[in-house]
Motif scaffolding. Structure first.
Motif, PDB file in Angstrom:
ATOM      1  N   GLU A 258      -1.129  25.121  -3.780  1.00  0.00           N
ATOM      2  CA  GLU A 258       0.061  25.899  -3.461  1.00  0.00           C
ATOM      3  C   GLU A 258       0.805  25.352  -2.258  1.00  0.00           C
ATOM      4  OE1 GLU A 258      -1.401  29.829  -2.981  1.00  0.00           O
ATOM      5  OE2 GLU A 258      -1.815  30.132  -5.124  1.00  0.00           O
ATOM      6  N   ASN A 259       0.071  24.909  -1.233  1.00  0.00           N
ATOM      7  CA  ASN A 259       0.750  24.421  -0.025  1.00  0.00           C
ATOM      8  C   ASN A 259       0.956  22.908  -0.002  1.00  0.00           C
ATOM      9  OD1 ASN A 259      -1.759  23.269   0.738  1.00  0.00           O
ATOM     10  ND2 ASN A 259      -2.343  25.090   1.912  1.00  0.00           N
ATOM     11  N   GLY A 260       0.625  22.230  -1.101  1.00  0.00           N
ATOM     12  CA  GLY A 260       0.878  20.797  -1.196  1.00  0.00           C
ATOM     13  C   GLY A 260      -0.123  19.924  -0.466  1.00  0.00           C
ATOM     14  N   LEU A 261      -1.268  20.487  -0.082  1.00  0.00           N
ATOM     15  CA  LEU A 261      -2.258  19.731   0.682  1.00  0.00           C
ATOM     16  C   LEU A 261      -2.778  18.532  -0.091  1.00  0.00           C
ATOM     17  CD1 LEU A 261      -4.069  19.453   3.174  1.00  0.00           C
ATOM     18  CD2 LEU A 261      -5.692  21.032   2.082  1.00  0.00           C
ATOM     19  N   TRP A 262      -3.063  18.730  -1.378  1.00  0.00           N
ATOM     20  CA  TRP A 262      -3.647  17.635  -2.161  1.00  0.00           C
ATOM     21  C   TRP A 262      -2.622  16.541  -2.450  1.00  0.00           C
ATOM     22  CZ3 TRP A 262      -7.712  19.222  -0.500  1.00  0.00           C
ATOM     23  CH2 TRP A 262      -8.233  20.503  -0.718  1.00  0.00           C
ATOM     24  N   LEU A 263      -1.359  16.913  -2.571  1.00  0.00           N
ATOM     25  CA  LEU A 263      -0.317  15.895  -2.757  1.00  0.00           C
ATOM     26  C   LEU A 263      -0.145  15.070  -1.486  1.00  0.00           C
ATOM     27  CD1 LEU A 263       2.441  17.826  -4.759  1.00  0.00           C
ATOM     28  CD2 LEU A 263       0.870  16.066  -5.591  1.00  0.00           C
ATOM     29  N   ALA A 264      -0.204  15.745  -0.338  1.00  0.00           N
ATOM     30  CA  ALA A 264      -0.098  15.028   0.932  1.00  0.00           C
ATOM     31  C   ALA A 264      -1.278  14.074   1.096  1.00  0.00           C
ATOM     32  CB  ALA A 264      -0.054  16.018   2.091  1.00  0.00           C
ATOM     33  N   GLY A 265      -2.463  14.538   0.694  1.00  0.00           N
ATOM     34  CA  GLY A 265      -3.639  13.682   0.774  1.00  0.00           C
ATOM     35  C   GLY A 265      -3.529  12.485  -0.160  1.00  0.00           C
ATOM     36  N   ALA A 266      -2.971  12.709  -1.347  1.00  0.00           N
ATOM     37  CA  ALA A 266      -2.793  11.611  -2.295  1.00  0.00           C
ATOM     38  C   ALA A 266      -1.790  10.590  -1.777  1.00  0.00           C
ATOM     39  CB  ALA A 266      -2.335  12.156  -3.644  1.00  0.00           C
ATOM     40  N   ALA A 267      -0.748  11.072  -1.079  1.00  0.00           N
ATOM     41  CA  ALA A 267       0.242  10.161  -0.499  1.00  0.00           C
ATOM     42  C   ALA A 267      -0.400   9.290   0.570  1.00  0.00           C
ATOM     43  CB  ALA A 267       1.405  10.957   0.087  1.00  0.00           C
ATOM     44  N   LEU A 268      -1.220   9.913   1.418  1.00  0.00           N
ATOM     45  CA  LEU A 268      -1.922   9.149   2.446  1.00  0.00           C
ATOM     46  C   LEU A 268      -2.893   8.160   1.811  1.00  0.00           C
ATOM     47  CD1 LEU A 268      -2.469   8.660   5.430  1.00  0.00           C
ATOM     48  CD2 LEU A 268      -4.156  10.510   5.365  1.00  0.00           C
ATOM     49  N   ALA A 269      -3.576   8.597   0.754  1.00  0.00           N
ATOM     50  CA  ALA A 269      -4.505   7.705   0.058  1.00  0.00           C
ATOM     51  C   ALA A 269      -3.776   6.517  -0.549  1.00  0.00           C
ATOM     52  CB  ALA A 269      -5.245   8.481  -1.030  1.00  0.00           C
ATOM     53  N   SER A 270      -2.589   6.758  -1.102  1.00  0.00           N
ATOM     54  CA  SER A 270      -1.815   5.675  -1.692  1.00  0.00           C
ATOM     55  C   SER A 270      -1.388   4.667  -0.636  1.00  0.00           C
ATOM     56  CB  SER A 270      -0.582   6.236  -2.404  1.00  0.00           C
ATOM     57  OG  SER A 270      -0.970   7.100  -3.460  1.00  0.00           O
ATOM     58  N   LEU A 271      -1.056   5.176   0.549  1.00  0.00           N
ATOM     59  CA  LEU A 271      -0.704   4.278   1.649  1.00  0.00           C
ATOM     60  C   LEU A 271      -1.920   3.455   2.059  1.00  0.00           C
ATOM     61  CD1 LEU A 271       1.806   3.678   3.390  1.00  0.00           C
ATOM     62  CD2 LEU A 271       0.866   5.226   5.114  1.00  0.00           C
ATOM     63  N   GLY A 272      -3.098   4.091   2.063  1.00  0.00           N
ATOM     64  CA  GLY A 272      -4.323   3.364   2.377  1.00  0.00           C
ATOM     65  C   GLY A 272      -4.647   2.309   1.338  1.00  0.00           C
ATOM     66  N   ALA A 273      -4.390   2.641   0.068  1.00  0.00           N
ATOM     67  CA  ALA A 273      -4.631   1.665  -1.000  1.00  0.00           C
ATOM     68  C   ALA A 273      -3.685   0.482  -0.882  1.00  0.00           C
ATOM     69  CB  ALA A 273      -4.471   2.335  -2.363  1.00  0.00           C
ATOM     70  N   LEU A 274      -2.434   0.747  -0.516  1.00  0.00           N
ATOM     71  CA  LEU A 274      -1.479  -0.332  -0.290  1.00  0.00           C
ATOM     72  C   LEU A 274      -1.957  -1.234   0.844  1.00  0.00           C
ATOM     73  CD1 LEU A 274       1.244  -1.725  -0.741  1.00  0.00           C
ATOM     74  CD2 LEU A 274       2.265  -0.050   0.831  1.00  0.00           C
ATOM     75  N   GLY A 275      -2.490  -0.609   1.897  1.00  0.00           N
ATOM     76  CA  GLY A 275      -3.045  -1.394   2.995  1.00  0.00           C
ATOM     77  C   GLY A 275      -4.219  -2.246   2.553  1.00  0.00           C
ATOM     78  N   ALA A 276      -5.032  -1.701   1.641  1.00  0.00           N
ATOM     79  CA  ALA A 276      -6.168  -2.469   1.124  1.00  0.00           C
ATOM     80  C   ALA A 276      -5.691  -3.695   0.358  1.00  0.00           C
ATOM     81  CB  ALA A 276      -7.031  -1.580   0.223  1.00  0.00           C
ATOM     82  N   VAL A 277      -4.618  -3.523  -0.438  1.00  0.00           N
ATOM     83  CA  VAL A 277      -4.064  -4.662  -1.182  1.00  0.00           C
ATOM     84  C   VAL A 277      -3.521  -5.708  -0.212  1.00  0.00           C
ATOM     85  CG1 VAL A 277      -2.250  -5.382  -2.764  1.00  0.00           C
ATOM     86  CG2 VAL A 277      -3.556  -3.298  -3.225  1.00  0.00           C
ATOM     87  N   LEU A 278      -2.800  -5.266   0.809  1.00  0.00           N
ATOM     88  CA  LEU A 278      -2.241  -6.198   1.791  1.00  0.00           C
ATOM     89  C   LEU A 278      -3.335  -6.923   2.562  1.00  0.00           C
ATOM     90  CD1 LEU A 278       0.750  -4.099   3.191  1.00  0.00           C
ATOM     91  CD2 LEU A 278       0.832  -6.011   1.582  1.00  0.00           C
ATOM     92  N   THR A 279      -4.489  -6.269   2.718  1.00  0.00           N
ATOM     93  CA  THR A 279      -5.610  -6.908   3.413  1.00  0.00           C
ATOM     94  C   THR A 279      -6.049  -8.177   2.694  1.00  0.00           C
ATOM     95  OG1 THR A 279      -6.366  -4.763   4.247  1.00  0.00           O
ATOM     96  CG2 THR A 279      -7.964  -6.552   4.264  1.00  0.00           C
ATOM     97  N   LEU A 280      -5.893  -8.194   1.380  1.00  0.00           N
ATOM     98  CA  LEU A 280      -6.258  -9.389   0.604  1.00  0.00           C
ATOM     99  C   LEU A 280      -5.469 -10.614   1.060  1.00  0.00           C
ATOM    100  CD1 LEU A 280      -6.480  -7.868  -2.982  1.00  0.00           C
ATOM    101  CD2 LEU A 280      -8.384  -8.621  -1.554  1.00  0.00           C
ATOM    102  N   GLY A 281      -4.288 -10.383   1.628  1.00  0.00           N
ATOM    103  CA  GLY A 281      -3.482 -11.492   2.106  1.00  0.00           C
ATOM    104  C   GLY A 281      -4.132 -12.271   3.235  1.00  0.00           C
ATOM    105  N   LEU A 282      -5.129 -11.695   3.877  1.00  0.00           N
ATOM    106  CA  LEU A 282      -5.822 -12.388   4.961  1.00  0.00           C
ATOM    107  C   LEU A 282      -6.679 -13.543   4.447  1.00  0.00           C
ATOM    108  CD1 LEU A 282      -6.889  -9.305   7.132  1.00  0.00           C
ATOM    109  CD2 LEU A 282      -4.922 -10.823   7.471  1.00  0.00           C
ATOM    110  N   ILE A 283      -6.911 -13.572   3.129  1.00  0.00           N
ATOM    111  CA  ILE A 283      -7.691 -14.678   2.562  1.00  0.00           C
ATOM    112  C   ILE A 283      -6.985 -15.319   1.372  1.00  0.00           C
ATOM    113  CG2 ILE A 283      -9.946 -13.834   3.323  1.00  0.00           C
ATOM    114  CD1 ILE A 283     -10.354 -12.664   0.524  1.00  0.00           C
TER     115      ILE A 283
END
Length: 350
Positions: A233-258
């Motif tokens: 109801e208060n959008g908590l899980w959507l906010a968490g999913a947005a943060l998770a998606s940002l973390g996943a994007l960071g994980a993909v970008l981390t691959l650029g280090l190698i």
């Protein structure tokens, strides 16, 4: 200026440390705006569990402000000594150790998850507000509260202390006066640790991401049914999913280090394709994220010890792995930087 950061970072560290010391003196004398403990609404609401959220959860302005005042003054003096290259032998070791202890205190010990929230939710809130007008009733004023911004400032100051110590180490070592290098990097053990560190830094955040995505998709995953409905109801899980998606994007970008595309811009990047990626374009964000997730994860570990896990294991336990993520990302960034160093025009090292 970017290439000459070892020459000015110590002066910046000294200035900010002294300025924060003056602020601490102001608080100790009764000034307004004390951002810890009794002056932090989040800690006040936490009551007896405040220390689980932040080690300064019970702090009061008089003694704590005085401690910051003294620490700020002494820190400014130390930063100036480091910048001037003072100290050899045992004194050099003591200065480097002191700088790293200060950095650890600022980036980990007195921190919690709010600097990460400020940095991560700034782009999320910007996009969601502009495109969807969501979430209603929540604005940037709620995100940029002074206690949160204060912790972010101290986090960045801690990173500046790390850089100051690194610059001092180079300046006082048997190294090239131009580039500060004291050895070849391509065959070092640090470079060899790059790939394993990247693997850990990619896999670890995905554990957290998976739980948040499942909640947003309708799976309770161990959460009490009533609490789960409230979150919907208060959008908590959507906010968490947005943060998770940002973390996943960071994980993909981390691959650029190698990967090759982490060294040369790929073809699809019009205007940049084929050009060399500046090493610090990857190293600086990776280092900042490493510190943010490590400090946030340390808070969740502290909460587990102080408050127990009980029914919170599924919501909090993935975050206790974040210090592993942060450490691996930091090592990966250092390895990438060592591997990408250009040959110095003076000493010829690569």
């Amino acid at each position: 200026m970017r290439r000459n950061w070892p020459q000015w970072i110590g002066y910046l560290t000294a200035l900010v440390s002294f300025g924060y010391g003056v602020l601490g003196l102001y608080w100790s004398l009764g000034g307004a705006g004390f951002p810890f403990g009794v002056g932090d609404p989040t800690m006040v609401e936490s009551g007896r569990d405040a220390i689980a959220g932040n080690l300064l959860g019970f702090a009061t302005p008089e003694p704590t402000g005085a401690v910051f005042a003294v620490a700020g003054l002494l820190g400014a003096i130390l930063a100036l000594l480091l910048t001037r290259g003072v100290g050899r032998g045992p004194a050099r070791i003591a200065f480097i150790t002191a700088a790293l202890v200060i950095a650890f205190a600022l980036t980990i010990v007195i921190q919690d998850y709010r600097p990460l929230i400020v940095v991560a939710y700034t782009p999320i809130l910007t996009v969601s507000k502009l495109l969807f007008g969501w979430p209603e009733g929540v604005g940037f004023g709620d995100l940029y509260q002074w206690p949160s911004l204060n912790l972010l400032i101290l986090q960045l100051l801690g990173i500046a202390w790390i850089l100051t110590a690194l610059a001092y180490k180079r300046r006082t070592a048997d190294a090239c006066g131009n580039c500060g290098r004291d050895g070849h990097g391509t065959g070092s053990r640090l470079v060899q640790w790059g790939k394993p560190a990247v693997v850990v830094a990619v896999v670890t955040p995905l554990i957290y991401c998976t739980t948040r995505w499942l909640w947003a998709l309708g799976f309770t995953l161990g959460i009490d049914a009533e609490w789960y409905r409230e979150g919907q109801e208060n959008g908590l899980w959507l906010a968490g999913a947005a943060l998770a998606s940002l973390g996943a994007l960071g994980a993909v970008l981390t691959l650029g280090l190698i990967q090759r595309w982490g060294e040369v811009f790929p073809r699809w990047m019009i205007g940049l394709r084929g050009k060399r990626v500046p090493p610090m374009l990857a190293v600086v964000p990776a280092t900042v994220v490493a510190m943010l997730v490590t400090s946030a994860g340390s808070m969740y570990i502290r909460m587990a010890f102080v408050m127990g896990v009980e029914d919170k294991w599924v919501t909090n336990m993935p975050e206790t792995l974040w210090p592993v993520w942060g450490a691996a990302l930091f090592v990966a960034a250092l390895s990438y930087h060592r591997r990408r160093r250009l040959a110095c025009g003076v000493c010829g090292r690569d």
